[in-house]
Scaffold this active site. Sequence first.
Site, PDB file in Angstrom:
ATOM      1  N   ASN A 216      49.448 -26.493  74.820  1.00  0.00           N
ATOM      2  CA  ASN A 216      49.107 -27.035  73.704  1.00  0.00           C
ATOM      3  C   ASN A 216      49.487 -29.001  74.122  1.00  0.00           C
ATOM      4  OD1 ASN A 216      51.853 -26.049  73.833  1.00  0.00           O
ATOM      5  ND2 ASN A 216      52.435 -27.724  72.736  1.00  0.00           N
TER       6      ASN A 216
ATOM      7  N   THR B 161      57.495 -10.979  49.873  1.00  0.00           N
ATOM      8  CA  THR B 161      56.258 -10.709  49.432  1.00  0.00           C
ATOM      9  C   THR B 161      55.209 -11.903  50.149  1.00  0.00           C
ATOM     10  OG1 THR B 161      57.464 -10.204  47.205  1.00  0.00           O
ATOM     11  CG2 THR B 161      55.063 -11.305  47.325  1.00  0.00           C
TER      12      THR B 161
ATOM     13  N   CYS C  29      54.789 -31.124  68.543  1.00  0.00           N
ATOM     14  CA  CYS C  29      55.959 -30.112  68.321  1.00  0.00           C
ATOM     15  C   CYS C  29      57.139 -30.487  69.100  1.00  0.00           C
ATOM     16  CB  CYS C  29      55.596 -28.796  68.919  1.00  0.00           C
ATOM     17  SG  CYS C  29      53.888 -28.506  68.573  1.00  0.00           S
TER      18      CYS C  29
HETATM   19  N1  PLP Z   1      52.332 -22.196  69.861  1.00  0.00           N
HETATM   20  C1  PLP Z   1      51.558 -23.325  70.295  1.00  0.00           C
HETATM   21  C2  PLP Z   1      50.885 -23.276  71.614  1.00  0.00           C
HETATM   22  C3  PLP Z   1      51.390 -24.397  69.608  1.00  0.00           C
HETATM   23  O1  PLP Z   1      50.622 -25.470  69.761  1.00  0.00           O
HETATM   24  C4  PLP Z   1      52.194 -24.266  68.266  1.00  0.00           C
HETATM   25  C5  PLP Z   1      52.122 -25.350  67.251  1.00  0.00           C
HETATM   26  O2  PLP Z   1      52.093 -26.543  67.417  1.00  0.00           O
HETATM   27  C6  PLP Z   1      52.893 -23.194  67.923  1.00  0.00           C
HETATM   28  C7  PLP Z   1      52.812 -21.898  68.848  1.00  0.00           C
HETATM   29  C8  PLP Z   1      53.694 -23.081  66.561  1.00  0.00           C
HETATM   30  O3  PLP Z   1      52.779 -22.750  65.474  1.00  0.00           O
HETATM   31  P1  PLP Z   1      53.393 -23.028  64.030  1.00  0.00           P
HETATM   32  O4  PLP Z   1      53.267 -24.398  63.740  1.00  0.00           O
HETATM   33  O5  PLP Z   1      52.357 -22.310  63.146  1.00  0.00           O
HETATM   34  O6  PLP Z   1      54.692 -22.280  63.878  1.00  0.00           O
END
Ligand code: PLP
Length: 385
Positions: A151, A243, A328
Amino acid sequence: MIYLDNSATTPLSPAVREAMIAAMDRFGNPSSLHELGGDAALLLKESRAAVGEALGERFLRDGQLIFTSCGTEATALALLGTARAKTRRTASVILTTDSEHPSVEENLRILEAEGFTVVRISTKGGALDVDEALSYCNEKLFMVTMMLVNNETGARYPVEQIFAAAKAANPACVLHTDAVQGFLKMPIRAKSLGADLVTLSAHKIHGPKGVGALYIAERMLKERRIVPFLSGGGQEFGLRSGTENMIGIAGFAEAARMGAERLRGDFFRMTALSELLIEGLSGSEIRVNRPPVTAPHIVSLTLPHIKSETMLHFLAERGISVSSGSACSSHAKHPSRTLLAFGLTPEEADSTIRVSFSAANTPEDVEALLAALNEGLATLVRMKK
Ligand code: PLP
């Protein structure tokens, strides 16, 4: 406003919004036996089929696609759910990379504390050290968990090759990939990846936030190799009680349908935008952190002695949104693990921004970014060397 942070999240597409609004009126509980319940159950079934089909799985059996609250939850189910299954074999080594998303890495730390041995393979320069990974493919392997696309750098790791070698060495080895950044950015099929478990998330493909899915290969179900960690009413074939988020799921399904339809065109469009950006930077002081094999939509850039946050604010004032490394990890106080694993120094990691495209971006967006970056280079105060 020029939005170039599509790896953090993507704008909801109008068709997805429509599908979600329509789902609001189909308010039955899919577990109810009356007519309204039946209607919701049909919507759920159709949605499951649409997401499965976008992953190349046209004929899903019961339990093969579990809707979750996000990609993070899908990965937790994959990792903790298999580690805690009663049918778990004695093998206890988990093979992964040194640049996984925290949703994988943090669960691996939990499993390490529970006695598993976790081996993190180098991804220096954005390339998985395949020889090192293959050297761990033996009968001691319990699991391989390897992301499809990173990412922060856009690196595409050769999961198929490692999965095949791991399975040959130990047929019982569990093969998981976090495909959140690869799904519908490039053509992938769960079966061609050779994966037992695939993590997906809706909000990276123009769907809503707060909904994800875990694809589960049939053999995992037949052999009861995965157990839930959310127990209760037994929804989602007993693997994820609670749910279902029907509005989110309907949006996810529409995003998957549209993404699958447009995949080819979108792939070439995003590739062209990335290439335009990279060409525009040739001769500039900005360094492109380019892995040998990449997804079409992510470009990582290291600025010369300018903090990424400073440039981020400068660009934001000009209406351009990018991110520093990964959104993130914007909560993190430490330099990005992924960028350090790539080979950047902590200072370089602190000067790195991520540009991520969607197919809705245009060449004009790239031109505007290039102009703003050049202006920023000329005017921003540099850190001391
Ligand atoms: N895995 C990767 C490579 C991501 O880039 C992300 C989110 O940025 C996720 C997992 C997590 O996904 P979510 O935001 O739906 O929890």
